[in-house]
Design a protein around this motif. Sequence first.
Motif, PDB file in Angstrom:
ATOM      1  N   LEU A  26       0.749  -1.096  -0.121  1.00  0.00           N
ATOM      2  CA  LEU A  26       0.296  -0.036  -0.099  1.00  0.00           C
ATOM      3  C   LEU A  26       0.286   1.048   0.323  1.00  0.00           C
ATOM      4  O   LEU A  26       1.786   0.765   1.280  1.00  0.00           O
ATOM      5  CB  LEU A  26      -1.043   0.079   1.516  1.00  0.00           C
ATOM      6  CG  LEU A  26      -2.235   0.728   1.627  1.00  0.00           C
ATOM      7  CD1 LEU A  26      -3.111   0.146   0.287  1.00  0.00           C
ATOM      8  CD2 LEU A  26      -3.016   0.822   2.249  1.00  0.00           C
ATOM      9  N   LYS A  27       1.142   2.338  -0.762  1.00  0.00           N
ATOM     10  CA  LYS A  27       1.472   2.980  -0.754  1.00  0.00           C
ATOM     11  C   LYS A  27       1.393   4.691  -0.255  1.00  0.00           C
ATOM     12  O   LYS A  27      -0.096   5.042  -0.460  1.00  0.00           O
ATOM     13  CB  LYS A  27       1.108   4.227  -2.648  1.00  0.00           C
ATOM     14  CG  LYS A  27       2.835   3.051  -3.511  1.00  0.00           C
ATOM     15  CD  LYS A  27       2.266   3.760  -4.678  1.00  0.00           C
ATOM     16  CE  LYS A  27       3.138   2.408  -5.872  1.00  0.00           C
ATOM     17  NZ  LYS A  27       4.846   2.560  -5.199  1.00  0.00           N
ATOM     18  N   VAL A  28       1.650   4.695   1.291  1.00  0.00           N
ATOM     19  CA  VAL A  28       1.815   5.613   1.739  1.00  0.00           C
ATOM     20  C   VAL A  28       2.509   6.698   1.919  1.00  0.00           C
ATOM     21  O   VAL A  28       3.469   6.466   2.087  1.00  0.00           O
ATOM     22  CB  VAL A  28       1.476   4.900   3.355  1.00  0.00           C
ATOM     23  CG1 VAL A  28       1.050   6.257   4.635  1.00  0.00           C
ATOM     24  CG2 VAL A  28       0.880   4.082   3.185  1.00  0.00           C
ATOM     25  N   GLY A  43       2.110  -0.602   9.381  1.00  0.00           N
ATOM     26  CA  GLY A  43       1.979  -1.468   8.587  1.00  0.00           C
ATOM     27  C   GLY A  43       2.465  -2.280   7.725  1.00  0.00           C
ATOM     28  O   GLY A  43       2.313  -3.289   7.340  1.00  0.00           O
ATOM     29  N   GLN A  46       3.354  -4.427   4.663  1.00  0.00           N
ATOM     30  CA  GLN A  46       2.135  -4.460   3.698  1.00  0.00           C
ATOM     31  C   GLN A  46       2.182  -2.699   2.921  1.00  0.00           C
ATOM     32  O   GLN A  46       1.369  -2.906   2.199  1.00  0.00           O
ATOM     33  CB  GLN A  46       0.522  -4.715   4.159  1.00  0.00           C
ATOM     34  CG  GLN A  46       0.536  -6.030   5.151  1.00  0.00           C
ATOM     35  CD  GLN A  46      -0.152  -7.194   3.807  1.00  0.00           C
ATOM     36  OE1 GLN A  46      -0.769  -6.341   3.007  1.00  0.00           O
ATOM     37  NE2 GLN A  46       0.769  -8.137   3.542  1.00  0.00           N
ATOM     38  N   VAL A  47       3.433  -1.982   3.545  1.00  0.00           N
ATOM     39  CA  VAL A  47       2.757  -1.128   2.430  1.00  0.00           C
ATOM     40  C   VAL A  47       4.441  -0.384   2.513  1.00  0.00           C
ATOM     41  O   VAL A  47       5.321  -0.504   3.115  1.00  0.00           O
ATOM     42  CB  VAL A  47       2.212   0.349   4.540  1.00  0.00           C
ATOM     43  CG1 VAL A  47       1.411  -0.595   4.926  1.00  0.00           C
ATOM     44  CG2 VAL A  47       3.954   0.372   5.788  1.00  0.00           C
ATOM     45  N   ASP A  76      -2.111   5.436  -2.308  1.00  0.00           N
ATOM     46  CA  ASP A  76      -3.299   4.978  -2.113  1.00  0.00           C
ATOM     47  C   ASP A  76      -3.762   5.260  -0.610  1.00  0.00           C
ATOM     48  O   ASP A  76      -5.229   6.081  -0.803  1.00  0.00           O
ATOM     49  CB  ASP A  76      -2.939   3.336  -1.595  1.00  0.00           C
ATOM     50  CG  ASP A  76      -2.626   2.896  -2.246  1.00  0.00           C
ATOM     51  OD1 ASP A  76      -3.204   2.795  -3.881  1.00  0.00           O
ATOM     52  OD2 ASP A  76      -1.369   1.849  -2.849  1.00  0.00           O
ATOM     53  N   LEU A  77      -3.423   6.484   0.112  1.00  0.00           N
ATOM     54  CA  LEU A  77      -3.297   6.768   1.320  1.00  0.00           C
ATOM     55  C   LEU A  77      -2.584   8.080   2.039  1.00  0.00           C
ATOM     56  O   LEU A  77      -1.291   7.471   2.275  1.00  0.00           O
ATOM     57  CB  LEU A  77      -3.817   5.038   2.061  1.00  0.00           C
ATOM     58  CG  LEU A  77      -3.555   6.027   4.028  1.00  0.00           C
ATOM     59  CD1 LEU A  77      -5.388   6.672   4.045  1.00  0.00           C
ATOM     60  CD2 LEU A  77      -3.539   5.088   4.808  1.00  0.00           C
ATOM     61  N   LEU A 146      -5.442   2.547   8.164  1.00  0.00           N
ATOM     62  CA  LEU A 146      -4.650   1.738   7.013  1.00  0.00           C
ATOM     63  C   LEU A 146      -5.894   0.567   7.122  1.00  0.00           C
ATOM     64  O   LEU A 146      -5.496  -0.210   5.415  1.00  0.00           O
ATOM     65  CB  LEU A 146      -3.512   1.086   7.956  1.00  0.00           C
ATOM     66  CG  LEU A 146      -1.935   1.848   7.770  1.00  0.00           C
ATOM     67  CD1 LEU A 146      -0.612   1.469   8.640  1.00  0.00           C
ATOM     68  CD2 LEU A 146      -2.060   2.081   6.439  1.00  0.00           C
ATOM     69  N   ALA A 149      -7.610   0.920   4.648  1.00  0.00           N
ATOM     70  CA  ALA A 149      -7.436   0.920   2.858  1.00  0.00           C
ATOM     71  C   ALA A 149      -6.967  -0.237   2.650  1.00  0.00           C
ATOM     72  O   ALA A 149      -7.448  -0.432   1.167  1.00  0.00           O
ATOM     73  CB  ALA A 149      -6.251   1.835   2.906  1.00  0.00           C
ATOM     74  N   ARG A 150      -6.775  -1.113   3.180  1.00  0.00           N
ATOM     75  CA  ARG A 150      -6.249  -2.837   2.932  1.00  0.00           C
ATOM     76  C   ARG A 150      -6.805  -3.351   3.446  1.00  0.00           C
ATOM     77  O   ARG A 150      -6.346  -4.360   5.175  1.00  0.00           O
ATOM     78  CB  ARG A 150      -4.668  -2.864   2.841  1.00  0.00           C
ATOM     79  CG  ARG A 150      -4.779  -4.831   2.514  1.00  0.00           C
ATOM     80  CD  ARG A 150      -3.495  -4.836   1.740  1.00  0.00           C
ATOM     81  NE  ARG A 150      -3.285  -3.578   0.596  1.00  0.00           N
ATOM     82  CZ  ARG A 150      -2.253  -4.109  -0.161  1.00  0.00           C
ATOM     83  NH1 ARG A 150      -1.416  -4.243  -0.101  1.00  0.00           N
ATOM     84  NH2 ARG A 150      -2.801  -3.186  -1.323  1.00  0.00           N
TER      85      ARG A 150
END
Length: 317
Positions: A26-28, A43, A46-47, A76-77, A146, A149-150
């Motif tokens: 996940l792009k944060v 995260g 996962q991030v 993404d967030l 998070l 978002a996922r």
Amino acid sequence: MIRRSFLCTLVLAVSLPLAAWAEAPLKVVATTGMIADAARQVGGDQVEVKGLMGPGVDPHAYRQTRSDIAAMTRADLILWHGLYLEAQMEHFFHDLGRKRTVVAVAEGVDKSKLRAHDDYADKFDPHVWMTPKLWRDVVLEIQTALTEARPEAAEVFAANAKAHLADIDRLATYANNALSSVPESSKVLITAHDAFGYFGESFGFEVLGIQGISTQSEAGLNRIGELVDLLVDRQVTAVFVESSVSDRSIRALIEGAAAKGHDVKVGGELFSDAMGEEGTYEGTYVGMLDHNITVIAGALGGDVPGRGMDGKLSAGF
């Protein structure tokens, strides 16, 4: 046979990119180093987290750059602090929120726990990371963001958050023990700006900043004169500089006290609005607070281990 082989190849060509996409981190994007660290801790793998404000950067005055905007439009967030910390960026985040998922993670802290802002009647002191008990609430907000978002990684985020919160609780215990060893008469913390109010409330220190809660407020000659008199009258022997704020006003205090025959030293450099260098222990939230706690307690006469809670600090005190 040829047709079956072609179909298999076609299925693989389509399915592999989809599988890779599903497993992509996940792009944060996070504004402050403290938020970025919490997102990485919770995260895990996962991030993929990008922090906008590095060591020594003052978030009160920060403005988004072109590369920041590009990173946020691809994210993404987006996690920002709120509570008027990133004052120059608020309108940008509200506009961006119409297109991307944008969360002000400190806005979720119970307002009854917050201090009034000294410059704005309808706002609060944003420096909630200065005490572990308030930062816990922000970590939980980040976990929620998070998870939303996922959702499929909810269990991973919950386990990581639990482990990180255990570290924060251990830090709080260390802080209570170290700071309670400072003599009561020495529990006066003077810094460049009023970033340590929650710290003072939590650990029983009188906190005085030359500037107000925001570094954008002016430090007048009258304020410096008042603090010089306080240093002399109460025989305060140490003041502290901050990594993200000019030390000019602190030096003026020391010189003013010296002119009145009172010797004051710099007790150390504290991390106020930004963490230490990336890749170092002080470049994590726990390391940042461990450093501040150890430096403050040590400089003001407390009993602390030379390299902090776990012996990880880069320099001894």
